[in-house]
Enzyme design. Structure first.
Site, PDB file in Angstrom:
ATOM      1  N   MET A  73      -7.404  19.783  31.921  1.00  0.00           N
ATOM      2  CA  MET A  73      -7.796  18.669  31.071  1.00  0.00           C
ATOM      3  C   MET A  73      -6.725  18.351  30.031  1.00  0.00           C
ATOM      4  SD  MET A  73     -11.038  18.066  31.946  1.00  0.00           S
ATOM      5  CE  MET A  73     -11.916  18.954  33.218  1.00  0.00           C
ATOM      6  N   PRO A  74      -5.572  17.924  30.433  1.00  0.00           N
ATOM      7  CA  PRO A  74      -4.635  17.529  29.368  1.00  0.00           C
ATOM      8  C   PRO A  74      -4.778  16.045  29.006  1.00  0.00           C
ATOM      9  CG  PRO A  74      -3.491  18.497  31.275  1.00  0.00           C
ATOM     10  CD  PRO A  74      -4.878  18.113  31.711  1.00  0.00           C
ATOM     11  N   TYR A  75      -4.513  15.777  27.735  1.00  0.00           N
ATOM     12  CA  TYR A  75      -4.345  14.412  27.248  1.00  0.00           C
ATOM     13  C   TYR A  75      -2.993  14.377  26.546  1.00  0.00           C
ATOM     14  CZ  TYR A  75      -4.584  10.376  24.222  1.00  0.00           C
ATOM     15  OH  TYR A  75      -4.278   9.198  23.570  1.00  0.00           O
TER      16      TYR A  75
END
Lengths: 73, 73, 73, 73, 73, 73
Positions: C1-3
């Site tokens: 879950m990278p942003y």
């Protein structure tokens, strides 16, 4: 494709140290549902990131939160 | 003048509590090189800031990450 | 879950007004691949958002970018 | 309606672990006064949020801060 | 003291160029009410900032949004 | 290594459409000086990024800014 970042002061909750995991889950569910209903954004590509911020790191009215509340109360 | 903020869930790495300092250094090096090569941005004025976010503070699909993974698996 | 949020000064590219869509696509591909390779993050849940910032809105060394470059050159 | 986010490396201060609450209060007061004086923004609706970032999470010049300083010194 | 930043792709709405002012107002009202109800946060100190992002500036799955949708459809 | 992001509503200035470049330069100079003086941060590695936000994209008290001001006045 929404990305939502919610910053809150770290307080409240059962021990005064911030919301519970269940309360955060309710916020995540609520904002995702809102963006789906109003803007037709797909939940599967909606990210929500919650940041809790220590009271001494949050300022309003030129004062850290605690001093601000003492002043306005 | 790039500023890059990378938010990741706090997991993985040798103890499951997030990437090592070496892995983060590799990310910092890689993204700086990428912006230099593709966009001609100078590394000396490229900032990279990595934030690790607790799993209960990250939502997708209207659920916190852990529940989301249980649902989709 | 990278942003990942990448802020760059709005300049360069074919007309001096910022990178092309192809260059941005190369940045998106590169940073997503980097996070997959180094941190084992899934591309399908990796968001990348690029912001271009006008030169007068970016400061370094206490000066807007253009004056800063005149000073250091 | 300003919102100001100040990210700093977590260092300095009396114990080397970051600024004191008093120093942060001085930053909050100073930036709020600045925006009031220069841009006529009301302090009562000015938020300031300070984030302290671990040195291994901040990169410049393609290196984490500590290695960067060793290299340039 | 919540600060909420909502980033969405600039699309949809009556002309395909993003939500109307009324739709944004509904989002602002909804997220403020949610944080008041679940976390007991005061609306008078809740900021909501909406950013609309061009499709070529948003990536997912290593691709800009438009190419990503073509690939998955 | 500070990074400062200042978001303001897009209004005021000579034509009501936001601050002039000179006013922004004064903000950049002021916040950089403040962080140098109070926290001993080096100006040469201090970034300041200013974002101007349309009034319809900023909410407070559950309302977009314009309606909020009509209500409280």
């Amino acid at each position: 494709m929404p990305y939502v970042n919610i910053k809150i002061t770290k307080e409240g909750g059962p021990d005064g140290k911030g919301p519970t995991a269940d309360e955060k889950a309710e916020v995540i569910a609520g904002v995702t549902e809102l963006l789906s209903r109003v803007l037709n954004k797909k939940p599967s590509t909606t990210f929500v990131v919650i940041d809790e911020v220590d009271l001494e790191d949050w300022g309003i009215g030129g004062l850290p939160v605690i001093q601000y509340r003492q002043q306005v109360s």
